[in-house]
Design a protein around this motif. Structure first.
Motif, mmCIF file in Angstrom:
data_model
loop_
_atom_site.group_PDB
_atom_site.id
_atom_site.type_symbol
_atom_site.label_atom_id
_atom_site.label_comp_id
_atom_site.label_asym_id
_atom_site.label_seq_id
_atom_site.Cartn_x
_atom_site.Cartn_y
_atom_site.Cartn_z
ATOM 1 N N UNK A 200 -3.250 -2.654 -6.737
ATOM 2 C CA UNK A 200 -2.350 -3.355 -5.823
ATOM 3 C C UNK A 200 -2.165 -4.818 -6.192
ATOM 4 N N UNK A 201 -3.110 -5.380 -6.912
ATOM 5 C CA UNK A 201 -2.992 -6.785 -7.304
ATOM 6 C C UNK A 201 -1.768 -7.034 -8.182
ATOM 7 N N UNK A 202 -1.246 -5.972 -8.773
ATOM 8 C CA UNK A 202 -0.054 -6.127 -9.604
ATOM 9 C C UNK A 202 1.208 -6.258 -8.765
ATOM 10 N N UNK B 124 -0.379 -9.456 -3.402
ATOM 11 C CA UNK B 124 -0.902 -10.776 -3.769
ATOM 12 C C UNK B 124 -0.630 -11.782 -2.655
ATOM 13 N N UNK B 125 0.571 -11.703 -2.068
ATOM 14 C CA UNK B 125 0.892 -12.594 -0.948
ATOM 15 C C UNK B 125 0.001 -12.292 0.254
ATOM 16 N N UNK B 126 -0.224 -11.001 0.517
ATOM 17 C CA UNK B 126 -1.097 -10.615 1.624
ATOM 18 C C UNK B 126 -2.511 -11.118 1.394
ATOM 19 N N UNK B 127 -2.978 -11.029 0.158
ATOM 20 C CA UNK B 127 -4.326 -11.488 -0.168
ATOM 21 C C UNK B 127 -4.451 -12.991 0.051
ATOM 22 N N UNK B 128 -3.433 -13.751 -0.369
ATOM 23 C CA UNK B 128 -3.454 -15.199 -0.169
ATOM 24 C C UNK B 128 -3.473 -15.546 1.315
ATOM 25 N N UNK C 131 0.820 -1.212 0.000
ATOM 26 C CA UNK C 131 0.000 0.000 0.000
ATOM 27 C C UNK C 131 0.853 1.261 0.000
ATOM 28 N N UNK C 132 1.974 1.228 0.716
ATOM 29 C CA UNK C 132 2.826 2.409 0.791
ATOM 30 C C UNK C 132 3.526 2.712 -0.535
ATOM 31 N N UNK C 133 3.621 1.709 -1.411
ATOM 32 C CA UNK C 133 4.264 1.921 -2.718
ATOM 33 C C UNK C 133 3.293 2.444 -3.769
ATOM 34 N N UNK C 134 2.022 2.495 -3.404
ATOM 35 C CA UNK C 134 1.003 3.002 -4.326
ATOM 36 C C UNK C 134 0.655 4.432 -3.943
#
Length: 283
Positions: free
Chosen positions: A44-46, A51-55, A27-30
């Protein structure tokens, strides 16, 4: 069933705690934008970290769902609140730092509170929930989204804390909805308003929480989120769903809840993001 539920909730707490750090890193990189932007999650999905956090969050949710079906809400939610301790300790490790004495006390308080709640929990309540109450859960999702849009306008750390709190209320709706769904069969889910409330609240809460992570440290956002997702469901479980504690242990349960939630919120003083910035500035 209680032991299995406790183990599931503890494992979920670990998954959520690790995911919070990965989520914050992404999030901080966006670039932050004004207003709530649902497209933030798509952007953020990119990022591999998100993606790891979502998993991890999805795995944690499945385990959390198991705990919600086996434990009283006040116990399941409070154990999951231990994720903030995982975030604090792991954050310190990654930054080669150490928790201060008061932060260690907060971790110990949270642990002691969880132990008391586990010892006092009785059977999970099974009070029936009518269709009107399930529809109210849908209205609660709309309310959370509306309040989130309002508090998003509050600047700085205070705004991030408020966003975290409202996100916690969204996750509280998720917990209550998961608890009142009578069957997990596909047909039953398609016709149950609580299932739609669960999905909607999860999406809204995730957006609010991720927005908060863009604006303040992971623990500033997470501590208030934990507060929102713990206290509300605990009250709903006892007052409306039939959850109970063992005879004569109400004072111990109250102390356990205060210790656990207080310890989680106190950990907000530990800021891995700020430590990282200080280390970068000093190098």
């Amino acid at each position: 069933p209680v032991l299995l539920g406790v183990l599931a909730a503890l494992t979920a707490a670990v998954a959520f705690g690790v995911a919070a750090l990965a989520d914050a890193a992404a999030a901080r990189r966006e670039a932050a934008r004004s207003g709530l932007d649902p497209r933030l999650l798509l952007r953020l999905l990119r990022r591999p970290a998100f993606a790891a956090a979502l998993a991890l969050n999805l795995a944690g949710f499945v385990l959390h769902l198991v705990a919600l079906r086996l434990l009283p809400l006040f116990l399941a939610q409070t154990i999951v609140a231990a994720s903030v301790a995982v975030t604090a300790v792991l954050g310190a490790r990654l930054l080669h730092s150490h928790l201060a004495r008061h932060e260690l006390v907060a971790v110990l308080g949270l642990t002691a509170g969880l132990a008391l709640l586990t010892a006092t929990a009785a059977e999970t309540g099974s009070a029936p929930v009518d269709a009107g109450t399930r529809v109210l859960l849908l209205l609660a999702v709309v309310g959370v989204a509306g309040v989130g849009g309002l508090v998003e306008r509050v600047p700085g750390r205070a705004g991030a804390s408020l966003l975290g709190l409202v996100a916690g209320l969204g996750f509280a709706v998720v917990a209550v909805a998961a608890r009142v769904i009578p069957s997990l069969s596909p047909l039953a889910l398609l016709t149950d308003p609580a299932a739609y409330a669960l999905a909607g609240a999860g999406a809204v809460a995730t957006l609010l929480y991720t927005t908060a992570l863009q604006r303040a440290s992971v623990l500033t956002s997470t501590a208030t989120m934990v507060l929102g997702q713990t206290v509300g469901p605990a009250a709903v479980g006892v007052l409306a769903l039939g959850d109970a504690v063992r005879d004569g242990t109400v004072p111990l349960a109250a102390v356990g809840l205060v210790l656990a939630v207080g310890g989680a919120v106190a950990l907000a003083r530990f800021d891995p993001t700020a430590l990282a910035a200080e280390r970068a500035a000093g190098s």
